[in-house]
Each structure stands twice: as C-alpha cells, then as structure tokens.
Design an enzyme around this catalytic site. Sequence first.
Site, PDB file in Angstrom:
ATOM      1  N   SER A   7       0.860  -1.181   0.000  1.00  0.00           N
ATOM      2  CA  SER A   7       0.000   0.000   0.000  1.00  0.00           C
ATOM      3  C   SER A   7       0.893   1.226   0.000  1.00  0.00           C
ATOM      4  O   SER A   7       1.640   1.460   0.960  1.00  0.00           O
ATOM      5  CB  SER A   7      -0.888  -0.006   1.245  1.00  0.00           C
ATOM      6  N   HIS A  32      -1.137  -1.345  -4.344  1.00  0.00           N
ATOM      7  CA  HIS A  32      -2.438  -0.979  -3.775  1.00  0.00           C
ATOM      8  C   HIS A  32      -2.401   0.518  -3.469  1.00  0.00           C
ATOM      9  O   HIS A  32      -1.521   0.974  -2.725  1.00  0.00           O
ATOM     10  CB  HIS A  32      -2.642  -1.807  -2.494  1.00  0.00           C
ATOM     11  N   ASP A  34      -4.368   3.831  -2.037  1.00  0.00           N
ATOM     12  CA  ASP A  34      -5.473   4.200  -1.157  1.00  0.00           C
ATOM     13  C   ASP A  34      -5.926   5.632  -1.396  1.00  0.00           C
ATOM     14  O   ASP A  34      -5.170   6.579  -1.156  1.00  0.00           O
ATOM     15  CB  ASP A  34      -5.023   4.066   0.305  1.00  0.00           C
ATOM     16  N   MET A  36      -8.597   8.528  -0.332  1.00  0.00           N
ATOM     17  CA  MET A  36      -9.487   8.891   0.785  1.00  0.00           C
ATOM     18  C   MET A  36     -10.027  10.306   0.592  1.00  0.00           C
ATOM     19  O   MET A  36      -9.283  11.199   0.200  1.00  0.00           O
ATOM     20  CB  MET A  36      -8.704   8.841   2.093  1.00  0.00           C
ATOM     21  N   HIS A  65      -7.973   1.614  -4.411  1.00  0.00           N
ATOM     22  CA  HIS A  65      -8.967   1.400  -3.360  1.00  0.00           C
ATOM     23  C   HIS A  65      -9.640   2.732  -3.049  1.00  0.00           C
ATOM     24  O   HIS A  65      -9.046   3.593  -2.389  1.00  0.00           O
ATOM     25  CB  HIS A  65      -8.229   0.823  -2.132  1.00  0.00           C
ATOM     26  N   MET A  67     -11.830   4.910  -1.056  1.00  0.00           N
ATOM     27  CA  MET A  67     -12.543   5.102   0.208  1.00  0.00           C
ATOM     28  C   MET A  67     -13.258   6.440   0.087  1.00  0.00           C
ATOM     29  O   MET A  67     -12.875   7.442   0.713  1.00  0.00           O
ATOM     30  CB  MET A  67     -11.549   5.072   1.375  1.00  0.00           C
ATOM     31  N   MET A 136     -11.448  -5.570   4.767  1.00  0.00           N
ATOM     32  CA  MET A 136     -10.685  -4.646   5.623  1.00  0.00           C
ATOM     33  C   MET A 136     -10.456  -5.284   6.992  1.00  0.00           C
ATOM     34  O   MET A 136     -11.400  -5.766   7.629  1.00  0.00           O
ATOM     35  CB  MET A 136     -11.451  -3.320   5.812  1.00  0.00           C
ATOM     36  N   ASP A 174      -6.682  -6.244   3.877  1.00  0.00           N
ATOM     37  CA  ASP A 174      -6.067  -4.914   3.923  1.00  0.00           C
ATOM     38  C   ASP A 174      -6.165  -4.291   5.309  1.00  0.00           C
ATOM     39  O   ASP A 174      -7.264  -4.038   5.793  1.00  0.00           O
ATOM     40  CB  ASP A 174      -6.798  -4.028   2.887  1.00  0.00           C
TER      41      ASP A 174
HETATM   42  C1  DX5 Z   1      -6.434   1.767   5.390  1.00  0.00           C
HETATM   43  C2  DX5 Z   1      -5.913   1.493   3.990  1.00  0.00           C
HETATM   44  C3  DX5 Z   1      -4.856   0.439   3.988  1.00  0.00           C
HETATM   45  C4  DX5 Z   1      -3.668   0.792   4.812  1.00  0.00           C
HETATM   46  C5  DX5 Z   1      -2.685  -0.334   4.857  1.00  0.00           C
HETATM   47  O1  DX5 Z   1      -7.289   2.826   5.357  1.00  0.00           O
HETATM   48  O2  DX5 Z   1      -6.957   1.083   3.135  1.00  0.00           O
HETATM   49  O3  DX5 Z   1      -4.499   0.057   2.669  1.00  0.00           O
HETATM   50  O4  DX5 Z   1      -3.054   1.954   4.409  1.00  0.00           O
HETATM   51  O5  DX5 Z   1      -1.625   0.057   5.665  1.00  0.00           O
HETATM   52  P1  DX5 Z   1      -1.091  -0.837   6.865  1.00  0.00           P
HETATM   53  O6  DX5 Z   1      -0.602  -2.095   6.243  1.00  0.00           O
HETATM   54  O7  DX5 Z   1      -0.019   0.014   7.455  1.00  0.00           O
HETATM   55  O8  DX5 Z   1      -2.247  -1.083   7.792  1.00  0.00           O
HETATM   56 ZN    ZN Z   2      -6.450   0.069   1.179  1.00  0.00          ZN
END
Ligand code: DX5
Ligand code: ZN
Length: 215
Positions: A7, A32, A34, A36, A65, A67, A136, A174
Amino acid sequence: MVKIAPSVLGADFAKLGEEIRDADKSGVDLFHLDIMDGHFVPNISFGPAIVKTINGLTDKFLDVHLMLAQPEKYFEPFVKAGSDSITFHLEVHPDPTRYAEELKSMGIEAGLSVNPDTPAEKVLPYLEHFDLLLVMSVFPGFGGQSFIETALDTVAVARKHVDDNNLSTKIAVDGGVDASNAARVVEAGADILVMGSAFFNSDERGALVKMVQAL
Ligand code: DX5
Ligand code: ZN
C-alpha cells in the site's frame, strides 16, 4: 501463489519515485493505492494525478482502493490515470452490481470492499460480479493500525462461498497485515495480502515478498 500488494500510503512520499522502483524490484505482484476523501473516512490522501505518476513508474498492476462516499463519480479520472482495478465499498453502495458492470465496461477489473463490522453474509450475493473482494482488517482511514482478528472470519466465509460456487473472485486482506500474521491470513483463505507500513518499513523487502509468495 499468494500475492503481495504494497500500500503506497506507507511509502516515504519525499522519495516516492525511489520507493515505487525499489518495491517493483523487490518482486511485489501489484500495487495498492489508497484514495481517501475526508467523508467516507476521516482522512484525505491523494488523487488521480499521483496515480498517473505511479503508473509512469511501474508496469505492475494498480489496484485503486476508493474510500470515497461517491466512488462512481471518480471512476473515469482514475481509469484514465492508469488504474487496472478499482475497488469501492459495499457500505456506500449496498446494491453494487451495476457499478461492477460499469467498471468492467471501462476495461478494468472491479473490486468490492467491506469494513470490519460488515457481516460477511452481506457481501456474498455480489461476489460473482466482482474480480476482487477486499476485506478490511482495520477501519479504513489510516495506515499503521492494528490488525482486527474478526476479519479472518469474514475471509473464511468468503473463501468458502468462492470455492463452493467455483467463482474466480480473488480475496485480498487490507490493514495491519505483517510478517507475524501473514500465515494466518492466508490460512483463512486470502489470495492477496496488502501491506503498507509492514512493507515500506521493512529493511528486507525482497525477503518479505518471497516469504509471502511462499505461503
Ligand atoms: C487503510 C488502507 C490500507 C492501509 C494499509 O485505510 O486502506 O491500505 O493503508 O496500511 P497498513 O498495512 O499500514 O495497515
Ligand atoms: Zn487500502
């Protein structure tokens, strides 16, 4: 073979190019990313411009991903930026099938994610429409949180459904995944392990990749 997806949220953004190239060389299977929005989750990360930058640094598969409270609004810019797969949350679209079709019609894979407090039974009816289920194992929003054990029950229930129905849906996990729990996550039925801090904080990334791939 079990796959490992770093990630990028866990990378050092002061040297993002180096981090991506180094991760790529260490043998990771995919990345991956992320995204947000400060609404669905209490944090803001990065957008299509950074995805495009990362796409220019590696040939590897990019799973994005989302969010986001309204992920479908951003399908097009993230596809244009080079996403190979887009994953959104069942919690924002309790009837997600049409969005899976939309993503596939755009030429990419479709993923569906569930938070740790969403019962596995809720997601099962939709799995046949998706290439990926992202379970998750933390409440999304931040990297570096502790693994929530009950996510393993969701993984096991989803694994059974995928196998019993001969589906091709891959299962990824994840949040808080590291060398200490990776084997248990795979035993529960995961195909792909997402690792943010555990991967980018490791001094032995190549060995970590090999360890996961051999599980
Ligand atoms: C959480 C994200 C994850 C996260 C993973 O909101 O979707 O992908 O960043 O990071 P670690 O492995 O540090 O939990
Ligand atoms: Zn993620």
